[in-house]
Design an enzyme around this catalytic site. Structure first.
Site, PDB file in Angstrom:
ATOM      1  N   GLU A 172       0.105 -59.502  22.659  1.00  0.00           N
ATOM      2  CA  GLU A 172      -0.529 -60.259  21.564  1.00  0.00           C
ATOM      3  C   GLU A 172      -2.041 -60.349  21.725  1.00  0.00           C
ATOM      4  O   GLU A 172      -2.640 -61.354  21.366  1.00  0.00           O
ATOM      5  CB  GLU A 172       0.063 -61.674  21.455  1.00  0.00           C
TER       6      GLU A 172
HETATM    7  C1  LIG Z   1       6.603 -56.573  27.932  1.00  0.00           C
HETATM    8  C2  LIG Z   1       5.796 -56.157  26.768  1.00  0.00           C
HETATM    9  C3  LIG Z   1       6.173 -56.501  25.493  1.00  0.00           C
HETATM   10  C4  LIG Z   1       5.436 -56.078  24.393  1.00  0.00           C
HETATM   11  N1  LIG Z   1       5.883 -56.342  23.119  1.00  0.00           N
HETATM   12  C5  LIG Z   1       5.286 -55.709  22.074  1.00  0.00           C
HETATM   13  C6  LIG Z   1       5.866 -55.761  20.766  1.00  0.00           C
HETATM   14  O1  LIG Z   1       6.882 -56.422  20.535  1.00  0.00           O
HETATM   15  N2  LIG Z   1       5.264 -55.063  19.782  1.00  0.00           N
HETATM   16  C7  LIG Z   1       4.140 -54.318  19.988  1.00  0.00           C
HETATM   17  O2  LIG Z   1       3.659 -53.697  19.038  1.00  0.00           O
HETATM   18  N3  LIG Z   1       3.549 -54.275  21.209  1.00  0.00           N
HETATM   19  C8  LIG Z   1       4.103 -54.950  22.253  1.00  0.00           C
HETATM   20  N4  LIG Z   1       3.544 -54.870  23.499  1.00  0.00           N
HETATM   21  C9  LIG Z   1       2.281 -54.154  23.680  1.00  0.00           C
HETATM   22  C10 LIG Z   1       1.122 -55.083  23.995  1.00  0.00           C
HETATM   23  O3  LIG Z   1       0.806 -55.872  22.892  1.00  0.00           O
HETATM   24  C11 LIG Z   1      -0.053 -54.209  24.467  1.00  0.00           C
HETATM   25  O4  LIG Z   1       0.335 -53.655  25.721  1.00  0.00           O
HETATM   26  C12 LIG Z   1      -1.336 -54.981  24.582  1.00  0.00           C
HETATM   27  O5  LIG Z   1      -1.797 -55.338  23.308  1.00  0.00           O
HETATM   28  C13 LIG Z   1      -2.449 -54.187  25.284  1.00  0.00           C
HETATM   29  O6  LIG Z   1      -2.550 -52.889  24.790  1.00  0.00           O
HETATM   30  P1  LIG Z   1      -2.545 -51.655  25.798  1.00  0.00           P
HETATM   31  O7  LIG Z   1      -1.393 -51.837  26.730  1.00  0.00           O
HETATM   32  O8  LIG Z   1      -2.567 -50.407  25.012  1.00  0.00           O
HETATM   33  O9  LIG Z   1      -3.864 -51.806  26.625  1.00  0.00           O
HETATM   34  P2  LIG Z   1      -5.288 -51.179  26.248  1.00  0.00           P
HETATM   35  O10 LIG Z   1      -5.567 -51.454  24.833  1.00  0.00           O
HETATM   36  O11 LIG Z   1      -5.328 -49.798  26.722  1.00  0.00           O
HETATM   37  O12 LIG Z   1      -6.240 -52.083  27.149  1.00  0.00           O
HETATM   38  C14 LIG Z   1      -6.418 -51.866  28.551  1.00  0.00           C
HETATM   39  C15 LIG Z   1      -7.469 -52.856  29.086  1.00  0.00           C
HETATM   40  O13 LIG Z   1      -8.723 -52.623  28.440  1.00  0.00           O
HETATM   41  C16 LIG Z   1      -9.200 -53.799  27.813  1.00  0.00           C
HETATM   42  N5  LIG Z   1      -9.862 -53.427  26.567  1.00  0.00           N
HETATM   43  C17 LIG Z   1      -9.430 -52.587  25.613  1.00  0.00           C
HETATM   44  N6  LIG Z   1     -10.330 -52.513  24.608  1.00  0.00           N
HETATM   45  C18 LIG Z   1     -11.335 -53.332  24.931  1.00  0.00           C
HETATM   46  C19 LIG Z   1     -12.561 -53.709  24.313  1.00  0.00           C
HETATM   47  N7  LIG Z   1     -12.925 -53.234  23.129  1.00  0.00           N
HETATM   48  N8  LIG Z   1     -13.362 -54.585  24.953  1.00  0.00           N
HETATM   49  C20 LIG Z   1     -13.012 -55.118  26.124  1.00  0.00           C
HETATM   50  N9  LIG Z   1     -11.874 -54.800  26.765  1.00  0.00           N
HETATM   51  C21 LIG Z   1     -11.044 -53.917  26.176  1.00  0.00           C
HETATM   52  C22 LIG Z   1      -7.981 -54.663  27.580  1.00  0.00           C
HETATM   53  O14 LIG Z   1      -8.318 -56.035  27.514  1.00  0.00           O
HETATM   54  C23 LIG Z   1      -7.132 -54.330  28.810  1.00  0.00           C
HETATM   55  O15 LIG Z   1      -7.554 -55.113  29.875  1.00  0.00           O
HETATM   56  C24 LIG Z   1       4.255 -55.331  24.601  1.00  0.00           C
HETATM   57  C25 LIG Z   1       3.848 -54.996  25.905  1.00  0.00           C
HETATM   58  C26 LIG Z   1       4.611 -55.372  26.975  1.00  0.00           C
HETATM   59  C27 LIG Z   1       4.169 -54.943  28.341  1.00  0.00           C
END
Ligand SMILES: Cc1cc2nc3c(=O)[nH]c(=O)nc-3n(C[C@H](O)[C@H](O)[C@H](O)COP(=O)(O)OP(=O)(O)OC[C@H]3O[C@@H](n4cnc5c(N)ncnc54)[C@H](O)[C@@H]3O)c2cc1C
Length: 606
Positions: free
Chosen positions: A441
């Site tokens: 989220e």
């Molecule tokens: C158990 C679990 C349940 C989930 N449930 C759902 C679900 O029901 N539906 C769904 O759609 N998704 C779901 N997710 C996905 C989750 O919402 C994402 O993993 C999360 O939003 C982060 O995205 P990412 O993993 O791609 O990380 P990334 O976007 O790759 O981010 C990696 C790191 O970089 C940082 N970062 C990225 N961009 C920036 C920026 N512009 N400025 C500063 N920092 C930045 C982030 O804060 C993070 O620390 C789930 C994930 C898990 C692990």
């Protein structure tokens, strides 16, 4: 073995004495049935269900996890039966609209229900929790026909819902979404793509699952402006709502993860699956925000649930575990040693957990009133005004309460000593389960950018000013210059709170000016700024709780110790937690240079 008792005394205190919920409900004729008797009865029944049915499945669910076999997912033993009991008890429909089979109770009551369920068993609570978001999205953006077909079944709990945003290449940056939606010319679309990390994406609790999916239409603009939103059921549904054959949505695998093991996290493959558009073309992300805001407040709740569950168990342990003697003299000469609760360091951890759990709950109850106001708004102006208030508080709630919830859960492990690290007690599970709350989220970093960059600096501090104005009015009404009968006792809270508000405004202004010269200022200050803001917001609610407790103690009330404990916890918060803002102020105002000056290639010499 974890134990949990629903905090019904605190619930009543917040409902009646701090936030005057019944007066709030009186504003809306639709809520006339939400009387004290009914709310008490609902809270007590919900507490029984959580304590007796959900809690016993918490550790066993963690141990067993979900199993995957050839596209099918089986939830842990007892989950399906508990879900059926939940549906039969009418819990899913509690705070949804009567037109689609709901009971029409206020959304705020739903939030209170969710806290108890989430504390007793967060993994289980995620299945109905995701459905609420899907229901809210269809309710706000769906056509009458879509509401008739999908909302009724979701409200009954016969089907559940999901939120399908994340893809392998993007979670935060949804502008990179690739899933395609090709129109069939008959009002339906063929959806093709892969979504990962989908909570409740596949399971055995219900026969159908309604996926709310972000996808791109052909020739849609690049980035976030070209994303649309679709309803894609797992099993096809005809115009009369009859379930037909399978809809080319398959579960490719499920994740093996750190915590919330009983909550399935699925890879979903959409292969020309039939879907219908919800909301306008290319406005999918805006519509999805309905879902995300609900989900973000829901995730904030996870922090409170973790703090509460960990605190309740740590407190029991700290009273029983014997170790050495109190520095200020033996407290239990009849025992071989004093219980660890006599040691100031153990007290520090317990009091921090208590302050975060109760302070966080107050922040949620405050926000739940705003959610009611949005739902019941009669004019666009009213809705927008409430929406702005929610928009400002949401990133603070989501990030601050999950970070403090995680801190509280870690204190719980520490209080148990080595036993906290052993699975049997359940304390390490709370840490593993709640670790995700600062990630999904929108990570803490993303919430912080949203708060400082978008909600505050872009709006030239408008939302911040309206919140600080509210706090300053409270301070004035309770100050030494007011007619407040408890002004002398309250001075120890009002003075530091007013000072904190002045600092908050001043630092924001200075950050805004610095950011004009160097854009990295926002990114380098934002997380510290968010935490700084969170501590001040929580201080406001601790001051309100203290005032309410003084008022109660002036009357002829039972349970006087409860109110005394509130005041003492408020004192602890102001003495030992609020001062964290001083160090945060220093770091958030530091030049970004020290963060950014080291060349990427010089970060390691391996
Ligand atoms: C158990 C679990 C349940 C989930 N449930 C759902 C679900 O029901 N539906 C769904 O759609 N998704 C779901 N997710 C996905 C989750 O919402 C994402 O993993 C999360 O939003 C982060 O995205 P990412 O993993 O791609 O990380 P990334 O976007 O790759 O981010 C990696 C790191 O970089 C940082 N970062 C990225 N961009 C920036 C920026 N512009 N400025 C500063 N920092 C930045 C982030 O804060 C993070 O620390 C789930 C994930 C898990 C692990």
């Amino acid at each position: 073995m974890l134990s949990y008792k629903a905090p019904l005394t605190d619930l009543k205190f917040l409902f009646e004495d701090v936030f005057d919920y019944y007066k709030h409900y009186e504003k809306y004729p639709e809520f006339e049935e939400a009387t004290p008797d009914l709310v008490d009865a609902i809270a007590q029944e919900c507490a029984k269900f959580c304590e007796n049915e959900l809690l016993p499945l918490n550790q066993s669910g963690d141990k067993e996890g979900c199993t995957f076999d050839n596209g099918k997912v089986t939830t842990p033993k007892g989950f399906k039966e508990a879900y059926q009991q939940y549906v039969d008890g009418g819990w899913q429909s509690l705070s949804h609209t009567v037109e689609h089979g709901g009971q029409g109770m206020p959304p705020s009551l739903g939030m209170i229900k969710s806290e108890m369920m989430g504390s007793a068993n967060w993994s289980w609570a995620m299945y109905p929790g995701l459905s609420h978001g899907a229901m809210n999205t269809i309710d706000v953006h769906g056509s009458d026909e879509q509401k008739e077909i999908y909302l009724t079944k979701l409200t009954e709990g016969t089907w559940t819902g999901t939120m399908c945003l994340t893809e392998p290449q993007c979670g935060t940056d949804l502008g990179q979404v690739k899933t395609k939606a090709i129109p069939n010319g008959d009002g339906t679309y063929n959806i093709t793509g892969t979504k990962i990390f989908i909570s409740a994406g596949e399971h055995d609790l219900t026969d159908n699952i309604i996926h709310i999916v972000l996808a791109r239409l052909p020739d849609a603009p690049k980035g976030t402006k070209g994303i649309s939103l679709f309803i894609v059921p797992k099993m096809q549904v005809d115009e009369q709502g009859n379930v037909g054959e399978s809809n080319q949505v398959t579960c490719g695998s499920i994740e093996d993860k750190m915590g919330i093991k009983a909550s399935v996290t699925a890879v979903l493959n959409f292969d020309n699956a039939k879907g219908v558009l919800i909301g306008p073309e290319n406005k999918g992300l805006e519509c999805m925000f309905t879902f995300m805001n609900t989900a973000r407040v829901g995730t904030a709740l996870q922090g409170v649930c973790a703090a509460e569950l960990s605190y309740q168990n740590a407190l029991i342990y700290a009273k029983e575990r014997l170790s050495m003697r109190s520095l200020s003299g033996v407290k239990h000469p009849d025992k071989v040693a004093d219980p660890i609760i006599v040691h100031p360091d153990v007290r520090r951890m317990l009091m921090t957990q208590k302050a975060f759990a109760e302070g966080g709950r107050a922040m949620i109850y405050y926000t739940a009133k705003i959610v009611d106001d949005i739902e019941m708004a009669k004019t666009e102006k009213e809705r927008k005004e409430a929406d702005n208030r929610l928009g400002f508080i949401t990133p603070i709630l989501k990030a601050f309460l999950t970070e403090t919830g995680l801190e509280a859960a870690n204190h719980g492990v520490q209080i148990f000593g080595g036993h906290g690290y052993i699975k049997e007690w359940g304390m390490e599970q709370i840490v593993r389960d709640t670790r995700i709350s600062t990630l999904y989220e929108g990570t803490t970093g993303i919430q912080a950018l949203d708060l400082l960059g978008r909600k505050i600096l872009l709006s030239r501090g408008k939302a911040l000013n309206s919140f600080t104005k509210e706090v300053l009015i409270f301070c004035k009404e309770k100050s030494m210059l007011s007619g407040n009968p408890y002004k002398r006792q309250m001075n120890k809270f009002i003075w530091p709170l007013s000072k904190s508000i002045a600092n908050w405004q001043q630092y924001t202004l200075r950050l805004g000016l610095k950011a004009k010269k160097d854009r990295d200022v926002v990114g380098s200050a934002s997380v510290d700024y968010l935490m700084f803001s969170g501590y001040i917001v929580m201080a406001y609610f601790w001051a309100q709780m203290a005032q309410a407790a003084y008022e109660k103690l002036a009357g002829d009330v039972e349970n006087r110790d409860f109110y005394r404990a509130k005041i003492k916890t408020a004192e602890f918060y102001f003495d030992r937690i609020l001062p964290r803002t001083k160090s945060l102020a220093k770091t958030m105002m530091a030049d970004p240079k020290s963060l950014m000056q080291l060349d990427e290639d010089l970060l390691s010499f391996l």
